[in-house]
Scaffold this active site. Structure first.
Site, mmCIF file in Angstrom:
data_model
loop_
_atom_site.group_PDB
_atom_site.id
_atom_site.type_symbol
_atom_site.label_atom_id
_atom_site.label_comp_id
_atom_site.label_asym_id
_atom_site.label_seq_id
_atom_site.Cartn_x
_atom_site.Cartn_y
_atom_site.Cartn_z
ATOM 1 N N ARG D 260 -9.771 10.726 -7.316
ATOM 2 C CA ARG D 260 -10.496 11.538 -6.344
ATOM 3 C C ARG D 260 -10.210 12.999 -6.652
ATOM 4 O O ARG D 260 -9.079 13.451 -6.486
ATOM 5 C CB ARG D 260 -10.030 11.152 -4.926
ATOM 6 C CG ARG D 260 -10.208 12.226 -3.878
ATOM 7 C CD ARG D 260 -10.052 11.752 -2.465
ATOM 8 N NE ARG D 260 -8.713 11.337 -2.070
ATOM 9 C CZ ARG D 260 -7.682 12.151 -1.828
ATOM 10 N NH1 ARG D 260 -7.802 13.443 -1.991
ATOM 11 N NH2 ARG D 260 -6.519 11.672 -1.433
ATOM 12 N N HIS D 264 -9.157 14.309 0.476
ATOM 13 C CA HIS D 264 -9.460 12.990 1.032
ATOM 14 C C HIS D 264 -10.723 13.051 1.894
ATOM 15 O O HIS D 264 -11.652 12.282 1.718
ATOM 16 C CB HIS D 264 -8.278 12.488 1.860
ATOM 17 C CG HIS D 264 -8.613 11.292 2.693
ATOM 18 N ND1 HIS D 264 -8.913 10.076 2.133
ATOM 19 C CD2 HIS D 264 -8.746 11.133 4.033
ATOM 20 C CE1 HIS D 264 -9.193 9.207 3.099
ATOM 21 N NE2 HIS D 264 -9.106 9.832 4.246
ATOM 22 N N TYR D 273 -0.024 17.664 -1.397
ATOM 23 C CA TYR D 273 0.680 16.512 -1.963
ATOM 24 C C TYR D 273 0.368 16.245 -3.424
ATOM 25 O O TYR D 273 0.784 15.219 -3.950
ATOM 26 C CB TYR D 273 0.420 15.262 -1.104
ATOM 27 C CG TYR D 273 -1.044 14.977 -0.815
ATOM 28 C CD1 TYR D 273 -1.835 14.345 -1.768
ATOM 29 C CD2 TYR D 273 -1.630 15.347 0.393
ATOM 30 C CE1 TYR D 273 -3.178 14.088 -1.521
ATOM 31 C CE2 TYR D 273 -2.972 15.102 0.654
ATOM 32 C CZ TYR D 273 -3.739 14.470 -0.299
ATOM 33 O OH TYR D 273 -5.065 14.218 -0.057
HETATM 34 C C1 TPP Z 1 -7.034 0.427 9.267
HETATM 35 C C2 TPP Z 1 -7.058 1.871 9.006
HETATM 36 N N1 TPP Z 1 -5.916 2.562 8.983
HETATM 37 C C3 TPP Z 1 -5.905 3.897 8.767
HETATM 38 C C4 TPP Z 1 -7.073 4.577 8.552
HETATM 39 C C5 TPP Z 1 -7.076 6.094 8.292
HETATM 40 N N2 TPP Z 1 -7.483 6.330 6.907
HETATM 41 C C6 TPP Z 1 -8.737 6.610 6.590
HETATM 42 S S1 TPP Z 1 -8.967 6.643 4.938
HETATM 43 C C7 TPP Z 1 -7.349 6.314 4.634
HETATM 44 C C8 TPP Z 1 -6.868 6.188 3.226
HETATM 45 C C9 TPP Z 1 -7.680 5.203 2.465
HETATM 46 O O1 TPP Z 1 -7.200 5.098 1.152
HETATM 47 P P1 TPP Z 1 -7.944 4.193 0.099
HETATM 48 O O2 TPP Z 1 -8.088 2.818 0.629
HETATM 49 O O3 TPP Z 1 -7.226 4.341 -1.185
HETATM 50 O O4 TPP Z 1 -9.410 4.802 0.009
HETATM 51 P P2 TPP Z 1 -9.817 6.282 -0.416
HETATM 52 O O5 TPP Z 1 -9.788 7.120 0.813
HETATM 53 O O6 TPP Z 1 -8.859 6.740 -1.451
HETATM 54 O O7 TPP Z 1 -11.214 6.158 -0.938
HETATM 55 C C10 TPP Z 1 -6.651 6.176 5.817
HETATM 56 C C11 TPP Z 1 -5.213 5.915 5.917
HETATM 57 C C12 TPP Z 1 -8.259 3.812 8.587
HETATM 58 N N3 TPP Z 1 -9.473 4.369 8.419
HETATM 59 N N4 TPP Z 1 -8.224 2.476 8.803
#
Ligand code: TPP
Ligand code: TPP
Ligand code: MG
Ligand code: MG
Lengths: 359, 325, 325, 359
Positions: D260, D264, D273
């Site tokens: 990415r 985020h 970070y």
């Molecule tokens: C169950 C849940 N816990 C926490 C969140 C908050 N949150 C949104 S995106 C994210 C990180 C997601 O990481 P990843 O699965 O690697 O996807 P990326 O954002 O890197 O595409 C978090 C912790 C959420 N949306 N759903």
């Protein structure tokens, strides 16, 4: 003694075994160095478990027990693993770990009291490091990881061992526990009793993985399959996993390949979903018989020894039954007073009303 | 017409709906070969085969989550959870997805899913086998919640639930699974969701209950009658949406009311009923609406479970108290 | 004494408790290096190190479940969940274990755990970022539930929660995370759990609210005063156990009451308050107790969120209605 | 064309790649047979994604968008995989799949409308098989498995593809979805975008497994790692996994190894970070640049082509923005009317009260 962990590759379908089904030593170089006393103690715990189990079933049929989940067939897996756990380490049982808990120091009358329907039986005595039995399948591995991790943070030389079944590996919480354990290198041994069934669901329906042991690959640590009806192999491999945990080597997953010879619980009728032939096949692999042959070969077992042992453990079981049955019934207060450290007004009000109704 | 208990009535409804609509599939732990731990799904596997009667791995979120995918895709899954105490791992799928697919997609998708499970105490079971947290489900927008208390209602309500275009949680009072037998028509019939049932008319006091609390409520009403108190007993049946008209009409007639439920008292569904009566019929009330409920404690193991469950003695005492307020 | 907002006050409380008691550890998603997505845990990692400020994998049940093991073993974990909408995967661990370890083991073990999370709507966030399901938690025996509405209370209540021997769910009203600043003492202090706070005295009507609904309640009270209506505004603060004496005393004085909450109406905590007032103060009531609440719908996305949240206009309208009942 | 699945063993750290970071073909025998039109379409979608992404960020900073999760850096992973998915198959996106959704036929104005805070943008047009975006991480793989399984039960020739991140693999629901898929041989492709971070949590902290692809071993089916910044490799491998699903071969897990490049979401500050050096390392591996070199080598790309393309997609993005911004605001009724097929009295009462309050 050779290392067992890592030697048996689950992806190749390899399984650790020391005693074969007829009690013959197939891997003499793996044989743990146990004193005769230790060997006899292992045997005694297995027999005690069998006798206590039978008693529990009888008491249940007489209405003196609630629902009960028998150990029969899994004595080697439970006794072997629990015996390998040092006193200062912690155990996290499910509903099926009567034998393991007793080995770890739980009074049998407590286990009986619990299944007779009194929560007090779920409280291990001070100094006996057993978490209360967890009924929701697959949920307590997280507690074992949390406790192990806490010990690590505090600098305590303590590891944890958690029991669960083949069915338990399907729950999301199992996955999260394995993953946390890998990431934080928690000193936890995941001890899976693959007894081939989750109630009526056969192991093959639980997951498409060929072995449960290979699930550890998903979490970056070792998984190993062991003959769960071979108490020596179970003991040896658990001992090594525990030692590894204490040495900072992190978690291990052990799949004990075994079989539940009885019904799932006293509410279950296993004849609905499995054949006589299958059960007979496993009766031949009875963990107690096998170890008896081994002991006999060592001159540690004879008919009169067996008779004496049976007498002793039967008395012990009867005494435990008496104790548990004569335990005072819980009072209305008992329903309320452990919900919080101090009863909030809501509970006080509700208790007062109950006492008033009871007259 | 046969005399059936609740288990048989549900089994019959499942058979008939599966026969009628091939989109209906049943899935859950031990529902196939074993016919369910309470034998509610007995015979379905033999009749409809492995494709439509599915023994799943041991994972409640997996059961409900895949059932959501099935429902949105076009099937009509009826998922069984083994006990209400094992609903919670699936709670996220219910609240975050099943209940929201329709509104999230502005009606482009919907989720015609039924989740059945035995609930409530009184069968001397281990921990987690006696839960009754219907209020949590009623607090979740997008779900419907139904609780039959008789075989007749069980069949008619389940058929309605299966045909409903939205997710319905169907809670089965296991304490009375086999305790009550009554005539259940062989032919299919539906009972609309959202309607309460007046089980017994009376002008002095309204007694509201559901599930396994209905029989002791009826018994208490009979006892009360001997003392000249005419109690109107109403089985709420649909927890969400609930039948506000029947409830308010009754209270406007009687001026007194008691709600009986076995769930924990605080924030139980009883509180909502009291709040509704307060809002819509306060001027009719001749006494505070009382609640007879389980406690704000964990449901005790069998040696103490009798303390927990409301019974007819408590109810009759409370009736007298409210009558003399 | 510094003027702090709620985020800073919680951060300060965490710093001080971690300093004071080395058993206190903080864990959750992004709580370490990133200091939390709302920056509530900023600076803790630098000060207390990786052993005590723990960035976890993305798994809420894992966070709460391991924290339970830690708590029972002897630590005092403070777990952060990123949003209340992501509490549900952890709900089973809370309801089936955290809340029950003490009673399951008859007091042999207990679970001194705090689970913090931002809750409530009004920040124009995506779906699942605006939940307020405190009633579900209040319906779970064995849990305590706390909601501060000011920086001062946030610090004092969090310190109490951390020192409490039982599991406490600490809900932070994120809409006002940075909206309110007030003097917060540098030295440590505690506010007992279970006590409401009278924010403004008044003899005509009792207005109960909590979290982000407190500021509009206060505004409405000010508006009401201009019209000669003296509103007593009470911040409930502790949802479970709640402060029944303060609530009932107020209603006995005023004879009229309104509860304001942003959670869905049916089976919200407001229903419990109405039920309690009905039970304990009905004879004092001069009007039905009214509820101003969120809807039985999913919380809408930002284009419509203004429709959902109760505001001072609604409250003042309702106050007038109740006064003229 | 050779088979990619099974050829790359994640346990040996092998990763499928066709184009290296400089756009050179390193595995010519794996090169998918795509027409020039197809190749240019892939490129166009990637550029469109980049332009739309930039626009979204700008709109967000101006307060015209809500929170937004940018795709930047992951264009090859999203476009390559979505392009391999037949029209009749179903897609299950998370919040980061703008590019994949547009390839699958979602109007860009819908995606924009959604992020502007109107649920209507989450409804795919009839005939476009996209489930609504799922915000709770790791939860929607179960829906993809359920839908695939339903298709199988109904006898439809339909597969499903579900997107999720490296973080998503830690959730319990991911585990249950993988396990159900294995047991029921669901025609599902699990497409994991390992973009190295879950907000601030680096991949290494997410799991101790060396690769995410090896997690499939726990469920008894194939997992494979692919260079997620190589659109050809992503396309080829997804195509093969989809074909396998249609042929009754069951599920596949694909780990697209990517990065990415942006924050985020618009609420995040990634400089807290991660280092500039790390971001620079990955900028060099930009998926769009790499594919451009490849196209240039084939004579399919030149400066004026790029200019024309940019003009075209910029206009398209601007038009989508206008459309979304001029969408009528939701009415109070819109908050209520999709909760159930028919509004229960509770909702009617609440809506009436709201309308009264609004005057
Ligand atoms: C169950 C849940 N816990 C926490 C969140 C908050 N949150 C949104 S995106 C994210 C990180 C997601 O990481 P990843 O699965 O690697 O996807 P990326 O954002 O890197 O595409 C978090 C912790 C959420 N949306 N759903
Ligand atoms: C979360 C949860 N779901 C369902 C149950 C009901 N249940 C009790 S034991 C059991 C099967 C457990 O199988 P396994 O994990 O293999 O352990 P075993 O009983 O074979 O020892 C089930 C489904 C439960 N206790 N917990
Ligand atoms: Mg088993
Ligand atoms: Mg990621």
């Amino acid at each position: 003694m050779l290392s067992l962990l890592g030697k048996y590759d689950p992806l190749k379908g390899e399984m650790a075994q020391i005693l074969d089904k007829d009690g013959r030593i197939v891997n003499p170089d793996l044989e743990p160095k146990l004193s005769n006393d230790d060997l006899k103690t292992l045997y005694r715990f297995m027999v005690l478990s069998r006798v206590a189990d039978d008693k529990a079933l009888k008491l249940q049929r007489q209405g003196r027990f609630g629902t009960y989940a028998p150990v029969r067939g899994q004595e080697a897996a439970e006794v072997g693993s629990a015996y390998a756990l040092p006193r200062s380490d912690w155990m996290f049982p499910t509903f099926r770990e009567m034998a393991a808990m007793v080995v770890k120091g739980m009074p049998l009358e407590s286990v009986f009291l619990y299944w007779m329907g009194n929560e007090l039986g779920n409280a291990a005595p001070e100094g006996v490091n057993i978490f209360p039995i967890s009924i929701p399948v697959g949920t307590q591995p997280l507690h074992a990881v949390g406790a192990a991790w806490a010990a690590k943070i505090k600098g305590d030389d303590v590891a944890t061992l958690v029991y669960f079944g083949d069915g338990g590996t399907s729950e999301g919480d199992f996955h999260e526990a394995m993953n946390f354990a890998g990431v934080f290198q928690a000193p936890t041994v995941f001890f899976c009793q693959n007894n081939q069934y989750a109630i009526s669901i056969p192991r093959a329906r639980q997951t498409a993985a060929k072995t449960l042991a290979q699930k550890a690959i998903a979490y970056g640590f070792a998984g190993v399959q062991v003959d769960g009806n071979d108490v020596l192999a179970v003991y040896a491999i658990t001992k090594e996993a525990i030692a590894k945990a204490h040495a900072g080597g992190g978690p291990t997953f052990i799949e004990a390949y075994t079989y539940r010879l009885s019904h799932h619980t006293t509410s279950d009728d296993a004849t609905r979903y499995r054949t006589k032939e299958e059960v007979a096949f496993w009766e031949e692999r009875d963990p107690i018989k096998r170890f008896q042959v081994y002991l006999q070969g060592k001159g540690l077992w004879a008919d009169d020894y067996e008779k004496g042992l049976l007498d002793e453990v039967t008395q012990l079981v009867d005494k435990a039954t008496d104790k548990a049955e004569n335990w005072p019934a819980p009072s209305p207060e008992d329903v309320f007073k452990y919900t919080y450290a101090e009863m909030p007004w809501t509970l006080k009000e509700q208790l007062a009303k109950l006492l008033e109704t009871l007259g | 017409m046969a005399r059936l208990n609740i288990v048989d009535a549900i089994n019959l409804a499942l058979h008939q709906e599966m026969e009628r609509d091939e989109r209906v599939v049943v899935l859950g732990e031990d529902v196939g070969r074993n016919g369910g731990v309470f034998r509610v799904t007995v015979g379905l596997l033999e009749k409809f085969g492995e494709n439509r009667v599915i023994d799943t791995p041991l994972a409640e979120s997996g059961i409900v989550g895949t059932a959501i995918g099935m429902a949105v895709y076009g099937l009509r899954p009826v998922a069984e959870l083994q006990f209400m105490g094992f609903l919670y791992p699936a709670f996220d799928q219910l609240i975050s997805h099943a209940a929201r697919i329709r509104t999230r997609s502005r009606g482009r998708f919907h989720c015609p899913l039924v989740v059945r499970m035995p609930y409530g105490g009184g069968i001397k079971a281990p921990e987690h086998h006696s839960e009754s947290t219907e209020a949590i489900l009623a607090h979740t927008p997008g779900l419907k919640v139904v609780i039959p208390s008789t075989p007749y209602d069980a069949k008619g309500l389940l058929i309605s639930a299966i045909r409903d275009p939205d997710p319905v949680i169907f809670l089965e009072p296991k304490k009375v699974y086999r305790a009550i037998k009554e005539e259940v028509p062989e032919e299919e019939y539906t009972i609309p969701l959202g309607q309460a049932k007046i089980l017994r008319e009376g002008g002095h006091l309204s007694l509201f209950s559901w599930g396994a609390m209905v029989p002791p409520s009826l018994k208490a009403a009979t006892l009360a009658q001997k003392e000249g108190i005419e109690v109107e007993v109403i089985d709420i049946r649909s927890i969400y949406p609930f039948d506000i008209d029947t409830i308010i009409n009754s209270v406007q007639k009687t001026g007194r009311a008691i709600v009986v439920h076995e769930a924990a008292r605080t924030c139980g569904f009883g509180a909502e009923l009291v709040a509704q009566i307060n809002e819509k019929a306060m001027l009719y009330l001749q006494a505070p609406v009382e609640r007879i409920t389980g406690f704000d404690t964990v449901f005790p193991l069998l040696k103490a479970e009798e303390y927990y469950l409301p019974n007819e003695n408590q109810i009759i005492k409370e009736i007298k108290k409210v009558m003399t307020f």
